[in-house]
Design a protein around this motif. Structure first.
Motif, mmCIF file in Angstrom:
data_model
loop_
_atom_site.group_PDB
_atom_site.id
_atom_site.type_symbol
_atom_site.label_atom_id
_atom_site.label_comp_id
_atom_site.label_asym_id
_atom_site.label_seq_id
_atom_site.Cartn_x
_atom_site.Cartn_y
_atom_site.Cartn_z
ATOM 1 N N SER A 87 -2.090 3.322 -10.858
ATOM 2 C CA SER A 87 -3.110 1.342 -10.896
ATOM 3 C C SER A 87 -1.893 0.469 -10.165
ATOM 4 O O SER A 87 -1.214 -0.098 -10.784
ATOM 5 C CB SER A 87 -4.335 0.625 -10.916
ATOM 6 N N ALA A 88 -2.286 -0.566 -9.258
ATOM 7 C CA ALA A 88 -1.808 -1.481 -9.462
ATOM 8 C C ALA A 88 -2.081 -2.234 -8.038
ATOM 9 O O ALA A 88 -3.145 -2.053 -7.354
ATOM 10 C CB ALA A 88 0.165 -1.286 -8.419
ATOM 11 N N GLU A 89 -1.290 -3.431 -8.490
ATOM 12 C CA GLU A 89 -1.897 -4.530 -7.814
ATOM 13 C C GLU A 89 -0.843 -4.863 -6.072
ATOM 14 O O GLU A 89 0.406 -5.121 -7.137
ATOM 15 C CB GLU A 89 -2.600 -5.697 -8.529
ATOM 16 N N ILE A 90 -1.565 -5.230 -5.445
ATOM 17 C CA ILE A 90 -0.522 -5.728 -3.970
ATOM 18 C C ILE A 90 0.207 -7.077 -4.204
ATOM 19 O O ILE A 90 -1.057 -7.648 -4.282
ATOM 20 C CB ILE A 90 -0.831 -4.964 -3.068
ATOM 21 N N PRO A 91 1.284 -7.777 -4.563
ATOM 22 C CA PRO A 91 1.209 -9.435 -4.578
ATOM 23 C C PRO A 91 1.472 -9.567 -2.912
ATOM 24 O O PRO A 91 2.373 -9.357 -2.271
ATOM 25 C CB PRO A 91 2.810 -9.193 -5.202
ATOM 26 N N THR A 92 0.799 -10.673 -3.402
ATOM 27 C CA THR A 92 1.024 -10.842 -1.884
ATOM 28 C C THR A 92 1.649 -12.446 -1.745
ATOM 29 O O THR A 92 1.579 -13.427 -1.146
ATOM 30 C CB THR A 92 -0.510 -11.464 -1.245
ATOM 31 N N ALA A 93 2.159 -12.986 -2.461
ATOM 32 C CA ALA A 93 2.990 -13.991 -3.086
ATOM 33 C C ALA A 93 4.039 -14.120 -3.266
ATOM 34 O O ALA A 93 4.673 -12.626 -4.453
ATOM 35 C CB ALA A 93 2.915 -15.376 -4.073
ATOM 36 N N PHE A 94 5.257 -14.315 -3.189
ATOM 37 C CA PHE A 94 6.791 -14.154 -4.213
ATOM 38 C C PHE A 94 6.943 -14.793 -5.454
ATOM 39 O O PHE A 94 6.808 -14.212 -6.306
ATOM 40 C CB PHE A 94 7.983 -15.443 -3.230
ATOM 41 N N ALA A 95 6.346 -15.418 -6.218
ATOM 42 C CA ALA A 95 5.872 -15.637 -7.515
ATOM 43 C C ALA A 95 5.522 -14.664 -8.024
ATOM 44 O O ALA A 95 5.749 -14.064 -9.315
ATOM 45 C CB ALA A 95 5.410 -16.955 -7.690
ATOM 46 N N ARG A 96 5.096 -13.815 -7.518
ATOM 47 C CA ARG A 96 4.055 -12.511 -8.609
ATOM 48 C C ARG A 96 5.041 -11.202 -7.407
ATOM 49 O O ARG A 96 4.552 -10.113 -8.013
ATOM 50 C CB ARG A 96 2.470 -12.315 -7.870
ATOM 51 N N ARG A 97 6.147 -10.869 -7.013
ATOM 52 C CA ARG A 97 7.365 -9.913 -7.041
ATOM 53 C C ARG A 97 7.431 -9.162 -7.493
ATOM 54 O O ARG A 97 7.678 -7.363 -7.391
ATOM 55 C CB ARG A 97 8.714 -10.508 -5.888
ATOM 56 N N ASN A 98 7.316 -9.444 -9.384
ATOM 57 C CA ASN A 98 7.791 -8.253 -9.840
ATOM 58 C C ASN A 98 6.590 -7.287 -10.382
ATOM 59 O O ASN A 98 6.576 -6.206 -10.740
ATOM 60 C CB ASN A 98 8.038 -9.014 -11.732
ATOM 61 N N LYS A 99 5.157 -7.442 -9.267
ATOM 62 C CA LYS A 99 4.111 -6.649 -9.697
ATOM 63 C C LYS A 99 4.551 -5.575 -8.439
ATOM 64 O O LYS A 99 4.070 -4.091 -8.641
ATOM 65 C CB LYS A 99 3.101 -7.494 -9.121
ATOM 66 N N TRP A 100 5.758 -5.475 -7.309
ATOM 67 C CA TRP A 100 6.177 -4.757 -6.694
ATOM 68 C C TRP A 100 6.070 -3.101 -7.291
ATOM 69 O O TRP A 100 6.733 -2.578 -6.518
ATOM 70 C CB TRP A 100 7.422 -5.052 -5.768
ATOM 71 N N ILE A 101 6.884 -3.212 -8.727
ATOM 72 C CA ILE A 101 7.677 -2.241 -9.309
ATOM 73 C C ILE A 101 6.324 -1.583 -9.096
ATOM 74 O O ILE A 101 6.375 -0.265 -9.330
ATOM 75 C CB ILE A 101 8.079 -2.547 -10.659
ATOM 76 N N LYS A 102 5.388 -1.588 -9.979
ATOM 77 C CA LYS A 102 3.709 -0.034 -9.915
ATOM 78 C C LYS A 102 3.932 -0.072 -8.880
ATOM 79 O O LYS A 102 3.509 0.948 -8.442
ATOM 80 C CB LYS A 102 3.212 -1.484 -10.705
ATOM 81 N N VAL A 103 3.989 -0.936 -7.222
ATOM 82 C CA VAL A 103 3.349 -0.190 -6.759
ATOM 83 C C VAL A 103 3.965 0.835 -5.871
ATOM 84 O O VAL A 103 3.853 1.950 -5.258
ATOM 85 C CB VAL A 103 3.612 -1.369 -5.332
ATOM 86 N N PHE A 104 5.500 0.340 -6.630
ATOM 87 C CA PHE A 104 6.811 1.689 -6.140
ATOM 88 C C PHE A 104 6.834 2.622 -6.748
ATOM 89 O O PHE A 104 6.783 3.975 -6.276
ATOM 90 C CB PHE A 104 7.929 1.177 -5.831
ATOM 91 N N GLU A 105 6.429 2.467 -7.571
ATOM 92 C CA GLU A 105 5.729 4.098 -9.138
ATOM 93 C C GLU A 105 4.430 4.205 -8.678
ATOM 94 O O GLU A 105 5.412 6.039 -8.219
ATOM 95 C CB GLU A 105 5.505 2.926 -10.648
ATOM 96 N N ILE A 106 4.003 4.011 -7.533
ATOM 97 C CA ILE A 106 2.802 5.339 -6.578
ATOM 98 C C ILE A 106 3.109 5.961 -5.463
ATOM 99 O O ILE A 106 2.620 6.616 -5.672
ATOM 100 C CB ILE A 106 1.262 3.862 -7.310
ATOM 101 N N LEU A 107 4.033 4.956 -5.444
ATOM 102 C CA LEU A 107 4.505 5.698 -3.778
ATOM 103 C C LEU A 107 5.418 7.422 -3.879
ATOM 104 O O LEU A 107 5.241 8.243 -3.662
ATOM 105 C CB LEU A 107 5.188 4.470 -2.899
ATOM 106 N N CYS A 108 6.393 6.695 -5.549
ATOM 107 C CA CYS A 108 7.157 7.610 -6.175
ATOM 108 C C CYS A 108 6.459 8.619 -6.574
ATOM 109 O O CYS A 108 5.907 10.114 -6.066
ATOM 110 C CB CYS A 108 7.848 7.376 -6.896
#
Length: 103
Positions: A13-34
């Motif tokens: 599960s992941a939360e898609i970040p919508t602010a630059f300050a939360r950019r570290n959340k993209w790692i989980k999104v890319f894990e899901i894609l992988c």
């Protein structure tokens, strides 16, 4: 032969970040894609094997066929999908036909 059991489970599960300050959340999104990409590749291999089995390029044990699995797990659906055509009743074709209803 094992019974087919279907269930759902959360694997990522992941939360898609919508602010630059939360950019570290993209790692989980890319894990899901992988994870999804790996699953897709596995499904493509299974589909290719099923195509080869359907064209008799690979021998299949009768107990491992889709027909046998359906007969074991869902006799009603199996009798509906694998009923014989009129041609097979006259001896022109001994193999049952798969009849798929058009909706």
């Amino acid at each position: 032969m094992k019974k087919v059991v279907s269930y759902y489970r959360e694997v990522r599960s992941a939360e898609i970040p919508t602010a630059f300050a939360r950019r570290n959340k993209w790692i989980k999104v890319f894990e899901i894609l992988c994870y999804l990409f790996i699953g897709l590749k596995e499904q493509e291999e299974i589909y290719k094997a099923m195509e080869e089995e359907g064209q008799d390029a690979i021998a299949v044990i009768p107990e491992d066929t889709i027909r046998a699995t359906l007969r074991e797990n869902s006799p009603t659906l199996s009798s509906y999908l694998f009923r014989t055509s009129p041609l097979s009743l006259h001896g022109a074709d001994k193999r049952p036909k798969i009849i798929v209803p058009l909706l």
